[in-house]
Scaffold this motif. Structure first.
Motif, PDB file in Angstrom:
ATOM      1  N   ILE A 198       0.828  -1.200   0.000  1.00 36.44           N
ATOM      2  CA  ILE A 198       0.000   0.000   0.000  1.00 36.44           C
ATOM      3  C   ILE A 198       0.870   1.260   0.000  1.00 36.44           C
ATOM      4  O   ILE A 198       0.569   2.251  -0.662  1.00 36.44           O
ATOM      5  N   LEU A 199       1.974   1.217   0.737  1.00 34.41           N
ATOM      6  CA  LEU A 199       2.782   2.419   0.937  1.00 34.41           C
ATOM      7  C   LEU A 199       3.458   2.922  -0.328  1.00 34.41           C
ATOM      8  O   LEU A 199       3.945   4.044  -0.352  1.00 34.41           O
ATOM      9  N   VAL A 200       3.515   2.108  -1.378  1.00 36.38           N
ATOM     10  CA  VAL A 200       4.245   2.534  -2.563  1.00 36.38           C
ATOM     11  C   VAL A 200       3.331   2.823  -3.743  1.00 36.38           C
ATOM     12  O   VAL A 200       3.784   2.907  -4.877  1.00 36.38           O
ATOM     13  N   CYS A 201       2.038   2.978  -3.481  1.00 34.28           N
ATOM     14  CA  CYS A 201       1.120   3.357  -4.541  1.00 34.28           C
ATOM     15  C   CYS A 201       1.340   4.814  -4.925  1.00 34.28           C
ATOM     16  O   CYS A 201       1.839   5.621  -4.137  1.00 34.28           O
ATOM     17  N   ARG A 202       0.936   5.180  -6.137  1.00 33.56           N
ATOM     18  CA  ARG A 202       1.080   6.567  -6.587  1.00 33.56           C
ATOM     19  C   ARG A 202       0.220   7.490  -5.740  1.00 33.56           C
ATOM     20  O   ARG A 202       0.622   8.600  -5.397  1.00 33.56           O
ATOM     21  N   GLY A 208      -5.437   4.746   4.055  1.00 34.23           N
ATOM     22  CA  GLY A 208      -4.498   3.737   3.588  1.00 34.23           C
ATOM     23  C   GLY A 208      -3.209   3.740   4.382  1.00 34.23           C
ATOM     24  O   GLY A 208      -2.659   2.682   4.713  1.00 34.23           O
ATOM     25  N   LEU A 209      -2.710   4.936   4.713  1.00 36.64           N
ATOM     26  CA  LEU A 209      -1.510   5.032   5.540  1.00 36.64           C
ATOM     27  C   LEU A 209      -1.747   4.433   6.922  1.00 36.64           C
ATOM     28  O   LEU A 209      -0.908   3.710   7.462  1.00 36.64           O
ATOM     29  N   LYS A 210      -2.901   4.748   7.496  1.00 37.82           N
ATOM     30  CA  LYS A 210      -3.217   4.196   8.819  1.00 37.82           C
ATOM     31  C   LYS A 210      -3.332   2.679   8.762  1.00 37.82           C
ATOM     32  O   LYS A 210      -2.884   1.974   9.678  1.00 37.82           O
ATOM     33  N   GLU A 211      -3.944   2.178   7.683  1.00 33.35           N
ATOM     34  CA  GLU A 211      -4.078   0.726   7.535  1.00 33.35           C
ATOM     35  C   GLU A 211      -2.708   0.070   7.430  1.00 33.35           C
ATOM     36  O   GLU A 211      -2.436  -0.957   8.075  1.00 33.35           O
ATOM     37  N   HIS A 213       0.203   1.202   8.491  1.00 31.85           N
ATOM     38  CA  HIS A 213       0.899   1.295   9.778  1.00 31.85           C
ATOM     39  C   HIS A 213       0.365   0.268  10.770  1.00 31.85           C
ATOM     40  O   HIS A 213       1.131  -0.438  11.439  1.00 31.85           O
ATOM     41  N   THR A 214      -0.966   0.164  10.853  1.00 37.22           N
ATOM     42  CA  THR A 214      -1.577  -0.781  11.794  1.00 37.22           C
ATOM     43  C   THR A 214      -1.172  -2.214  11.468  1.00 37.22           C
ATOM     44  O   THR A 214      -0.827  -2.995  12.370  1.00 37.22           O
ATOM     45  N   ARG A 215      -1.177  -2.561  10.194  1.00 39.79           N
ATOM     46  CA  ARG A 215      -0.841  -3.937   9.807  1.00 39.79           C
ATOM     47  C   ARG A 215       0.628  -4.249  10.063  1.00 39.79           C
ATOM     48  O   ARG A 215       0.977  -5.363  10.477  1.00 39.79           O
ATOM     49  N   LEU A 216       1.513  -3.283   9.826  1.00 39.19           N
ATOM     50  CA  LEU A 216       2.930  -3.506  10.104  1.00 39.19           C
ATOM     51  C   LEU A 216       3.181  -3.721  11.587  1.00 39.19           C
ATOM     52  O   LEU A 216       3.939  -4.606  11.986  1.00 39.19           O
ATOM     53  N   VAL A 217       2.538  -2.893  12.416  1.00 34.10           N
ATOM     54  CA  VAL A 217       2.696  -3.045  13.866  1.00 34.10           C
ATOM     55  C   VAL A 217       2.140  -4.390  14.332  1.00 34.10           C
ATOM     56  O   VAL A 217       2.751  -5.086  15.149  1.00 34.10           O
ATOM     57  N   GLU A 218       0.982  -4.778  13.816  1.00 36.44           N
ATOM     58  CA  GLU A 218       0.397  -6.073  14.190  1.00 36.44           C
ATOM     59  C   GLU A 218       1.309  -7.220  13.785  1.00 36.44           C
ATOM     60  O   GLU A 218       1.477  -8.198  14.532  1.00 36.44           O
TER      61      GLU A 218
END
Length: 531
Positions: A198-202, A208-211, A213-218
């Motif tokens: 998600i982080l590398v989309c145009r 999307g940023l919050k999603e 971040h949340t998934r990486l932390v989880e």
């Protein structure tokens, strides 16, 4: 999006492959550039500029160096594996063997205390060996999780790896996705995997940023609980250099890059010479339109002229169909590409489906020419000729069709439909061809940009379709099983290109104990922008 347009880039040097140069060899390439920068620092005189016809003295300075973290490390040195961030106070923890790890996220809010800049300068040369987010997301995550966690800890057995290799070999991917690694069965093929994140989309929304971040932390917390804190290593936020990485990949590939570069340089030089005389020659101004750059999918094709807002508006048409579907005449950030055919007569069955499409979209009475003698006086005739295309380009993404065998692997798409019970369902299909067609309404002619798609049938039941779900949660299933047979042709086979949700890659998967039944595995490919 402005900085990395080819018109704003000066290519000063190309360093030959195959290996990265050592520092003393690299300096030989940098020396001429440094000499010119020094000269520019002390000033040079230009005989003429746009705003100064007589003379202009200029001075220049390098105020920013754009590079990824490995390059920045070589430039000035910055960090070690024992310190997580160059701006905050997160340090490594140590186990009983004095090995560092970065487990423990409960005190995350206490990390964000800004460091002393002077302290950073004093310690800069002692900091080393770290990973930047681009290389981590694209080059490291898959390999690290699979090899260091799953294989080394026995989660994946040799039998599991052999089965993974068998299934992966049955997946057909578009040419722009890359190759499926060939050494999965030995555990050595995972370094060739890349991540689609998600982080590398145009375009990335706040949600999307919050999603992400949340998934990486989880994920980090799950790894810490399962494999202990010593497995947690740092990943720094840094400047993303995907544009330069893309160019590196192009130059390091197996294309005839030298010929292509020379053609582009000669083309631009000729245009510069012609345009310099255009003000004095009205006829030249007119003919220069002929030289307008065409849409290209070459390795060094130009960036498009559309804005992020254009992409966002286009994307919303496919993701929010409950708020109103596209008609097909809306502007889209891209173009059709060849091979193409002009003024093609549609077959009678597709021609009637097109007429039905217009009736449903506009809620008016459209009629085929073959039925015009029985139509009312208010009926709108639909002509049977279309311009047919084999490919669709949206930004840098190419959608193919079976009209061109070469691009058939990119012809598989997903699109959403509103069903009779007002629920929204996503269906996989295969694009047969793209086309543009014009109808003549009372307010004038209107051209529509459409696709003719054959849609696949679902698996026999939801249990089979969502075979890969976790804990009976269908939403957790990112790979679905569908039949490889098509529905009969119907009105829904014609859709505006704006309704295309994304592409997918397909593979074969067998379900059952005694009587194995083959299904098509549908694996979505993320779009280049995330809404």
């Amino acid at each position: 999006n402005e900085r990395f347009k080819p018109s704003n880039i000066l290519t000063l040097a190309l360093i030959p492959r195959p290996n990265e140069l050592s520092l003393h060899r690299l300096n030989h390439y940098l020396a001429p550039l440094v000499d010119q920068l020094i000269e520019l620092w002390y000033s040079i005189d230009l005989s003429e500029t746009f705003e100064h016809s007589d003379r202009k003295t200029i001075k220049t300075a390098v105020i920013c160096c754009s590079c990824d973290i490995p390059a920045a490390r070589k430039l000035c040195g910055h960090i070690s594996a024992r310190i997580a961030c160059y701006r905050c106070l997160k340090h490594a923890n140590y186990d009983d063997r004095n090995q560092p790890n970065f487990g423990g996220l409960d005190d995350m809010n206490n990390w964000f205390v800004e460091r002393d800049v002077e302290e950073i300068k004093n310690n800069a040369f002692a900091w080393k060996q770290f990973i930047d987010p681009m290389h981590c997301l694209f080059l490291g995550i898959a390999k690290w999780i699979v090899t260091r966690l799953w294989i080394e800890k026995g989660k994946l057995t040799p039998q599991n790896l052999s089965l993974m290799q068998k299934r992966a070999s049955n997946i057909q991917v578009p040419v722009d996705i890359g190759r499926i690694p060939s050494k999965i069965s030995t555990g050595e093929g995972f370094s060739g995997f890349s991540a689609d994140h998600i982080l590398v989309c145009r375009i990335v929304s706040i949600s999307g940023l919050k999603e992400a971040h949340t998934r990486l932390v989880e994920m980090i917390k799950d790894i810490e609980r399962e494999y202990e804190p010593k497995k947690i290593i740092p990943n720094l936020h840094a400047f993303w250099c995907f544009s330069t990485e893309r160019i590196n990949g192009l130059l390091d590939g197996h294309r005839k890059i030298e010929i292509e570069l020379i053609k582009i340089i000669q083309h631009n030089a000729l245009l510069d010479e012609l345009t310099s005389y255009a003000d004095q020659n009205p006829h030249l101004q007119e003919v220069l339109i002929i030289l307008k750059p065409r849409d290209s999918v070459r390795s060094l094709s130009m960036y498009d002229e559309y804005t992020d807002e254009d992409y966002k508006a286009f994307r919303l048409l496919s993701t929010t169909i409950e708020e109103g579907a596209a008609f097909g005449f809306e502007i889209f950030p891209g173009s059709f590409l060849g091979p193409s055919k002009k003024d093609v007569l549609l077959t009678q069955d597709i021609y009637l489906l097109l007429t039905e499409f217009y009736c449903n979209v506009y809620e008016k009475d459209f009629v085929a020419l073959s039925h015009i003698h029985n139509a009312s006086e208010h009926s709108i005739p639909v002509l049977p000729k279309v311009n047919q295309f084999s490919r669709l380009k949206i930004g840098t993404e190419i959608f193919g069709s079976i009209l061109s065998y070469r691009h058939a692997k990119s012809a598989k798409i997903l699109a959403q439909f509103i069903l009779n019970d007002d629920t929204i369902e996503t269906f996989p299909g295969q694009v047969q061809f793209f086309f543009e067609h014009t109808v003549y309404l009372q307010e004038g002619p209107r051209t529509h940009y459409l696709a003719f798609v054959r849609w696949y049938k679902p698996a026999k039941n939801r249990k089979t379709r969502f075979y890969f779900k976790i804990n009976d949660d269908a939403n957790s299933c990112n790979i679905e099983l569908w039949s490889d047979k098509f529905y009969e042709m119907g009105r829904d086979c014609i859709i505006p290109i704006h309704n295309i949700l994304c592409r997918f890659v397909s593979g074969t998967f067998e379900v059952g104990q005694r009587n194995l039944k083959k299904y098509m595995a549908v694996i979505p490919i993320n779009r280049k922008f995330h809404i």
